[in-house]
Scaffold this motif. Structure first.
Motif, PDB file in Angstrom:
ATOM      1  N   CYS A  60      23.080 -47.702  -2.698  1.00  0.00           N
ATOM      2  CA  CYS A  60      22.108 -47.944  -4.100  1.00  0.00           C
ATOM      3  C   CYS A  60      20.764 -47.325  -3.848  1.00  0.00           C
ATOM      4  O   CYS A  60      19.915 -46.757  -4.698  1.00  0.00           O
ATOM      5  N   CYS A 128      17.915 -51.126  -3.089  1.00  0.00           N
ATOM      6  CA  CYS A 128      18.860 -52.330  -2.679  1.00  0.00           C
ATOM      7  C   CYS A 128      18.010 -53.506  -2.414  1.00  0.00           C
ATOM      8  O   CYS A 128      16.863 -53.476  -2.059  1.00  0.00           O
ATOM      9  N   CYS A 201      22.190 -51.969  -8.637  1.00  0.00           N
ATOM     10  CA  CYS A 201      22.820 -52.781  -9.361  1.00  0.00           C
ATOM     11  C   CYS A 201      22.451 -52.643 -10.769  1.00  0.00           C
ATOM     12  O   CYS A 201      21.093 -52.667 -11.031  1.00  0.00           O
ATOM     13  N   ALA A 207      18.396 -56.731  -7.170  1.00  0.00           N
ATOM     14  CA  ALA A 207      17.610 -55.336  -7.007  1.00  0.00           C
ATOM     15  C   ALA A 207      16.778 -55.237  -8.160  1.00  0.00           C
ATOM     16  O   ALA A 207      15.616 -55.029  -8.228  1.00  0.00           O
TER      17      ALA A 207
HETATM   18 FE1  FES Z   1      22.579 -52.601  -3.598  1.00  0.00          FE
HETATM   19 FE2  FES Z   1      23.200 -54.378  -5.715  1.00  0.00          FE
HETATM   20  S1  FES Z   1      24.451 -53.723  -3.828  1.00  0.00           S
HETATM   21  S2  FES Z   1      21.444 -53.162  -5.347  1.00  0.00           S
END
Ligand code: FES
Length: 580
Positions: A60, A128, A201, A207
């Motif tokens: 992320c 993240c 996400c 996040a």
């Molecule tokens: Fe990293 Fe959701 S797993 S933002």
């Protein structure tokens, strides 16, 4: 605007390293010059750290080095010297036993890196889930000017014409497989559609919630939370953030000036309006603990109770972050709160202006994404805090993600001693359980798991799913992914691993859940409760050695933010001695 050295109002902290002609000053500067930095960059201008949680193991945040370049442009342009440095990156999707176990480690890393280095202000590059609170916690404890910029969410996922929300779709599909509604081949095909761009996400998971919390707290520029990672405006946001931190250093605008009680109240109400993650409860309590704001679980319940959830995003609603951005993003929501009298309008943000002035021009471009109040997903969107003999220090539930008919429920407990016990039993058709039962899982709290994993949204037993039932009451001391949903009672405190009442629940006990009256009650006598507690023994020995031992020894309960006892509070930026 940029500044020349003569305009700086005072000698900056970095000049203790760079601002002189002694042997040590030369030592500090000359090694930095091996990177090709011209001499005039050490002339007294601010040194701005870019604290980067980039890591290929945190997918992320894997694009954050590119974003750091944009931050650098802004810092140079405004007359600062940018220095990028890495810190421990808490990747949610891979870390074991739980990314949460490492939030405090990352916060400690940030704090010590900021204090030990010649840094006058810092840009926090986050994305993240845990990276946002960890960096805010660390920066708050040092209390030098700090500003967050998020990596931004992924673009919408699409599979066979339907939106694929990060995490949310995964939970739904895995339940569909157990219910016989989806094949394994389809699941593998859907995997290809889930994560189709850089970013965090795309649901209103943790996040996106924490990016929204950073903005609502005033620790990020207005509009930061929702811009997709790959949108050119994300790079503009990074560039502007780089420019702004230089001004913040000039004004000496510190986290302690921004992270006031007013700011936390704004964030709590914002969380209700966006249908944000229950994880925000723990993280905001921990951040507040770093700046000495006496925030409690009761504040969460009281302040969020009458806030309608108006952001129609998964997991509570229909859309994803990309559409939230196109609709106007978080400034629209904050403006709505202000118009409803639910905002401390005078709270100061990193811009140096009030939060109210920042959102004055916000407009809603899609009323199906950011709903009118009369169409709110729920009129009581704030986190509900339940208490009773089963949770003397509280437990939390997210009403917007729960089933209304289960918010008042009395049922028979089916107990799992820990996550392994749950996994061993849940798919067994001989398990004595139906949709009226209450699933109880123990030993998944901060000390118990360890790290308080996101396992509280226990999947339902297949024999219940096959009846078409999609929700049951679940209670644990675990957390739940912000992308998850259901009538899930979490963070039960004290946790089972320290002998909280959750530890003595037995299969067959009756539990009463009364969310309207904020009650969570185990229907046994006080005498029986006392007798069972007297017999209780921990399930496992504490870990010995390494970080696991440090964590177990010092982590506090979920009800106060699960920070380490010795990390609470601000310790400032002063360093004892030079290195030579
Ligand atoms: Fe990293 Fe959701 S797993 S933002």
């Amino acid at each position: 605007m940029s500044f020349t050295k003569a305009e700086w109002p005072r000698k900056l902290r970095s000049q203790e390293w760079y601002g002189g002609t002694s042997r040590d000053h030369i030592y500090h500067r000359s090694w930095m010059k091996n990177q090709g930095l011209p001499a005039d960059l050490f002339d007294g201008r601010p040194v701005i750290g870019i604290c980067n949680t980039w890591s290929e193991l945190t997918p992320c945040n894997a694009h954050l080095r590119d974003l750091a370049q944009r931050v650098k442009h802004g810092i140079y342009e405004a007359g600062g010297l940018p220095v990028e440095f890495p810190v421990f990156s808490t990747g949610e999707s891979s870390l074991r036993p739980s990314a949460m176990m490492f939030r405090n480690l990352a916060a400690m890393d940030v704090e010590e890196a900021l204090r030990a280095n010649p840094i006058d202000g810092v840009v926090l590059l986050v994305g993240c889930d845990k990276t946002t609170p960890a960096l805010l916690m660390g920066a708050a404890s040092v209390d030098i000017p700090a500003i967050a910029v998020s990596g931004g969410p992924m673009l919408n996922g699409w599979f066979r014409g339907n939106r694929v929300g990060s995490g949310t779709a995964l939970w739904q599909m895995s339940e569909d497989i157990k219910a016989g509604k989806m094949t394994g081949e389809d699941f593998l095909e859907a995997e290809q559609a889930m994560s189709r761009s850089p970013g965090s996400c795309n649901t209103m998971g943790t996040a996106s919630t924490m990016a929204s919390m950073a903005e609502a707290l005033g620790m990020a520029l207005s509009g930061n939370a929702a811009i997709p990672a790959v949108d050119s405006r994300r790079r503009v946001m990074a560039h502007l953030t780089g420019r702004r931190i230089v001004d913040m250093v000039k004004d000496d605008l510190k986290p302690s000036d921004i992270l006031t009680r007013q700011a936390f109240e704004n964030a709590i109400r914002t969380n209700g309006a966006i249908g944000g993650s229950t994880n925000a409860v723990i993280h905001l309590l921990a951040i507040a603990g770093r700046v000495g704001v006496d925030l409690t679980l009761d504040d969460w319940d009281r302040l969020g109770r009458d806030v309608p959830t108006i952001v129609n995003l998964m997991p509570s609603g229909k859309y994803l972050m990309e559409e939230f951005f196109y609709a106007g993003g978080l400034p629209v929501v904050i403006k709505r709160l202000g118009e409803a009298g639910l905002l401390n309008r005078d709270a100061i943000t990193v811009s140096g202006e009030t939060i109210w002035s920042e959102v004055a021009d916000a407009r809603n471009w899609n009323e199906d994404v950011i709903l009118p109040v009369e169409k709110a997903l729920t009129s009581q969107g704030g986190i509900a805090v339940l208490k009773g003999n089963l949770a003397p220090k509280g437990a939390v539930l997210k009403p917007s993600a729960a089933s209304p008919h289960l918010l008042t429920h009395r049922g028979r407990a089916v107990v799992f001693e820990d996550i392994d016990d749950y996994k061993a039993k849940i798919n067994d058709d001989a398990l004595d359980i139906d949709e009226t039962s209450i699933m109880v899982m123990k030993n998944c709290g901060p000390k118990g798991y360890p790290g308080m994993a996101e396992v509280g949204n226990m999947g339902l037993p297949p024999k219940v799913l096959k009846k078409g039932i999609t929700d049951m009451v679940r209670i644990s001391d675990a957390r739940m992914s912000g992308t998850a949903y259901g009538t899930v009672i979490l963070h039960t405190a004290p946790e089972a691993a320290v002998g909280g009442p959750l530890a003595i629940v037995e299969t067959g006990d009756t539990i009463e859940v009364d969310v309207p009256n904020r009650r969570l009650h185990l229907d046994i006598s006080d005498a029986e409760m006392a007798a069972r507690l007297a017999r209780w023994k921990p399930l496992a020995d504490p870990p010995r050695g390494g970080y696991a031992q440090l964590f177990h020894t010092h982590v506090e309960g979920a009800d106060t933010g699960a920070d380490f006892d010795f990390l609470k509070g601000a310790r400032g930026k002063a360093v004892g001695r030079d290195s030579h």
